[in-house]
Motif scaffolding. Structure first.
Motif, short mmCIF file in Angstrom:
data_model
loop_
_atom_site.label_atom_id
_atom_site.label_comp_id
_atom_site.label_asym_id
_atom_site.label_seq_id
_atom_site.Cartn_x
_atom_site.Cartn_y
_atom_site.Cartn_z
N LEU A 166 0.84 -1.22 0.00
CA LEU A 166 0.00 0.00 0.00
C LEU A 166 0.87 1.26 0.00
O LEU A 166 0.58 2.22 -0.72
N LYS A 167 1.93 1.24 0.79
CA LYS A 167 2.82 2.41 0.83
C LYS A 167 3.47 2.62 -0.53
O LYS A 167 3.57 3.75 -1.02
N LYS A 168 3.89 1.52 -1.15
CA LYS A 168 4.53 1.63 -2.47
C LYS A 168 3.51 2.13 -3.51
O LYS A 168 3.85 2.89 -4.42
N LEU A 169 2.26 1.68 -3.38
CA LEU A 169 1.23 2.15 -4.32
C LEU A 169 1.06 3.65 -4.20
O LEU A 169 0.95 4.37 -5.20
N CYS A 170 1.02 4.16 -2.97
CA CYS A 170 0.91 5.61 -2.80
C CYS A 170 2.19 6.29 -3.31
O CYS A 170 2.14 7.44 -3.75
N GLY A 171 3.30 5.57 -3.27
CA GLY A 171 4.55 6.10 -3.83
C GLY A 171 4.45 6.36 -5.33
O GLY A 171 5.20 7.16 -5.88
N LEU A 172 3.47 5.72 -6.00
CA LEU A 172 3.25 6.00 -7.43
C LEU A 172 2.70 7.41 -7.61
O LEU A 172 2.71 7.94 -8.72
N GLY A 173 2.14 7.98 -6.54
CA GLY A 173 1.64 9.35 -6.62
C GLY A 173 0.22 9.55 -6.16
O GLY A 173 -0.21 10.67 -5.94
N ALA A 174 -0.52 8.46 -6.01
CA ALA A 174 -1.93 8.60 -5.57
C ALA A 174 -1.97 8.99 -4.10
O ALA A 174 -1.07 8.66 -3.33
N LYS A 175 -3.04 9.69 -3.72
CA LYS A 175 -3.15 10.12 -2.32
C LYS A 175 -3.54 8.97 -1.40
O LYS A 175 -3.10 8.89 -0.27
N LYS A 176 -4.45 8.12 -1.91
CA LYS A 176 -4.88 6.96 -1.12
C LYS A 176 -4.85 5.72 -2.00
O LYS A 176 -5.10 5.82 -3.21
N ASP A 186 -6.96 -16.39 7.16
CA ASP A 186 -7.78 -16.66 8.35
C ASP A 186 -9.24 -16.92 7.98
O ASP A 186 -10.14 -16.75 8.81
N GLY A 187 -9.48 -17.30 6.71
CA GLY A 187 -10.84 -17.62 6.28
C GLY A 187 -11.65 -16.39 5.90
O GLY A 187 -12.84 -16.49 5.63
N ARG A 188 -11.00 -15.23 5.91
CA ARG A 188 -11.71 -14.01 5.52
C ARG A 188 -11.06 -13.42 4.27
O ARG A 188 -9.91 -13.73 3.94
N LEU A 189 -11.81 -12.55 3.61
CA LEU A 189 -11.28 -11.85 2.44
C LEU A 189 -11.75 -10.40 2.55
O LEU A 189 -12.87 -10.15 2.99
N GLY A 190 -10.91 -9.47 2.19
CA GLY A 190 -11.34 -8.08 2.34
C GLY A 190 -10.43 -7.10 1.66
O GLY A 190 -9.72 -7.43 0.69
N VAL A 191 -10.46 -5.88 2.17
CA VAL A 191 -9.71 -4.79 1.56
C VAL A 191 -8.91 -4.07 2.66
O VAL A 191 -9.28 -4.10 3.82
N MET A 192 -7.83 -3.43 2.24
CA MET A 192 -7.09 -2.61 3.18
C MET A 192 -6.73 -1.31 2.46
O MET A 192 -6.38 -1.33 1.27
N SER A 193 -6.84 -0.21 3.18
CA SER A 193 -6.53 1.09 2.56
C SER A 193 -5.41 1.79 3.31
O SER A 193 -5.14 1.49 4.48
N TYR A 194 -4.78 2.72 2.62
CA TYR A 194 -3.72 3.54 3.22
C TYR A 194 -3.91 4.98 2.75
O TYR A 194 -4.15 5.23 1.57
N ASP A 195 -3.83 5.89 3.69
CA ASP A 195 -3.95 7.31 3.38
C ASP A 195 -2.58 7.94 3.60
O ASP A 195 -2.09 8.00 4.73
N LYS A 196 -1.98 8.40 2.49
CA LYS A 196 -0.61 8.92 2.56
C LYS A 196 -0.51 10.14 3.48
O LYS A 196 0.45 10.31 4.22
N ALA A 197 -1.55 10.98 3.46
CA ALA A 197 -1.49 12.24 4.23
C ALA A 197 -1.53 11.98 5.74
O ALA A 197 -0.82 12.63 6.50
N THR A 198 -2.36 11.01 6.16
CA THR A 198 -2.50 10.78 7.60
C THR A 198 -1.66 9.60 8.08
O THR A 198 -1.48 9.41 9.29
N GLY A 199 -1.20 8.77 7.15
CA GLY A 199 -0.45 7.57 7.52
C GLY A 199 -1.34 6.47 8.10
O GLY A 199 -0.86 5.48 8.63
N GLU A 200 -2.67 6.64 7.93
CA GLU A 200 -3.60 5.67 8.53
C GLU A 200 -3.93 4.51 7.58
O GLU A 200 -4.13 4.71 6.38
N TYR A 201 -4.01 3.33 8.20
CA TYR A 201 -4.48 2.14 7.48
C TYR A 201 -5.88 1.82 7.98
O TYR A 201 -6.22 2.12 9.11
#
Ligand code: PXL
Length: 278
Positions: A166-176, A186-201
């Motif tokens: 995710l950090k490398k993806l934001c390194g391409l230039g996108a904000k999130k 663990d038997g689950r499937l989902g999504v994870m996000s990263y916000d470059k400005a706040t550093g939050e996942y």
């Protein structure tokens, strides 16, 4: 009423791209303007599909919109078929972006470790360049790996690996960046996000259903764009988009005669409308 411009192909049969984005964004209560990049008889997983390239029409269409002073609250791009289209779309971002416009790029080109028919590494590199102009990008892990020149790992990775991608993806230039299809074993499937400005996942998971259908990425991205354009937070929008995608799969497999080529998102639309009304 908010207005989204979505730029992608129209596959006449196959439940993906515009035939998914239009009804879902409309169900979100948002006007949907379309810029069709190509007309295909079906999506590319069918054998023998026809392909009418509309690249030559795109600039005339957007020039007319400029003459009419039309603008958009959000621009959402999906499947794009050529380098020239990537350049044209990049120009459209420059022409139509104002300070409040949300640009969402879904770099549709690959899944399960493989590029879709007609794409190569050079295209992935050009798509990575388009991603640099986005407020938010939503690749799956395969698309992320092609854009980052990383080896694709199907499973057995941990959360630190996902955070690194995710950090490398934001390194391409996108904000999130949002990574879809995250599977931590663990038997689950989902999504994870990263916000470059706040550093939050942020992550959101559901049960991992043992099915794989075409078009689920488009269902997810259309819903996410709808939620964000309505002003919902990224956390709420991701939750709604994942839940709607899962519900679409559940509705599909309820029908023993379901299609192999796409999900019955239509049957799940009432649940989406209900959630958005809350
Ligand atoms: O769902 C993504 C998609 C969109 N458009 C076309 C496709 C695909 C996936 O295969 O072939 C034409």
């Amino acid at each position: 009423m908010k207005r989204i411009l979505t730029i992608q192909d129209i596959s006449c049969v196959g439940k993906c791209s515009l035939t998914v984005a239009l009804p879902i964004i409309s169900a979100c209560g948002i006007e949907t303007a379309v810029l069709p990049t190509a007309v295909l008889s079906t999506h590319t997983a069918f054998k023998g599909f026809t392909f009418r390239d509309l690249t030559g029409d795109l600039n005339d269409i957007t020039k007319h919109w400029k003459d009419l002073n039309i603008n958009f609250d959000s621009i959402y791009t999906g499947y794009l078929g050529s380098f020239e289209q990537l350049d044209i779309v990049s120009n459209i971002f420059d022409q139509f972006k104002s300070k409040d416009t949300l640009i969402l790029v879904d770099p549709v080109m690959a899944d399960n470790g493989n590029l879709y028919c007609g794409f190569d590494q050079k295209f992935a590199d050009a798509m990575a360049k388009l991603c640099s102009k986005a407020d938010i990008i939503v690749p799956n892990l395969t698309e992320a790996c092609f854009m980052l020149h990383e080896e694709y790992i199907a499973e057995g990775y941990d959360i630190e690996y996902v955070k690194g991608i995710l950090k490398k993806l934001c390194g391409l230039g996108a904000k999130k960046a949002v990574l879809t299809g995250v599977n931590l074993g663990d038997g689950r499937l989902g999504v994870m996000s990263y916000d470059k400005a706040t550093g939050e996942y942020f992550s959101y998971y559901r049960e991992h259903l043992p099915y794989s259908f075409h078009g689920t990425g488009d269902v997810f991205a259309s819903t996410l764009c709808g939620g964000l354009s309505k002003g919902l937070t990224i956390e709420k929008s991701l939750e709604i988009a994942v839940d709607f995608t899962v519900q679409s799969i559940i509705e599909t497999v309820k029908n023993p005669d379901h299609n192999w080529y796409g999900v019955d998102f239509e049957s799940a639309l009432p649940t989406l409308i209900e959630k958005l009304a809350k």
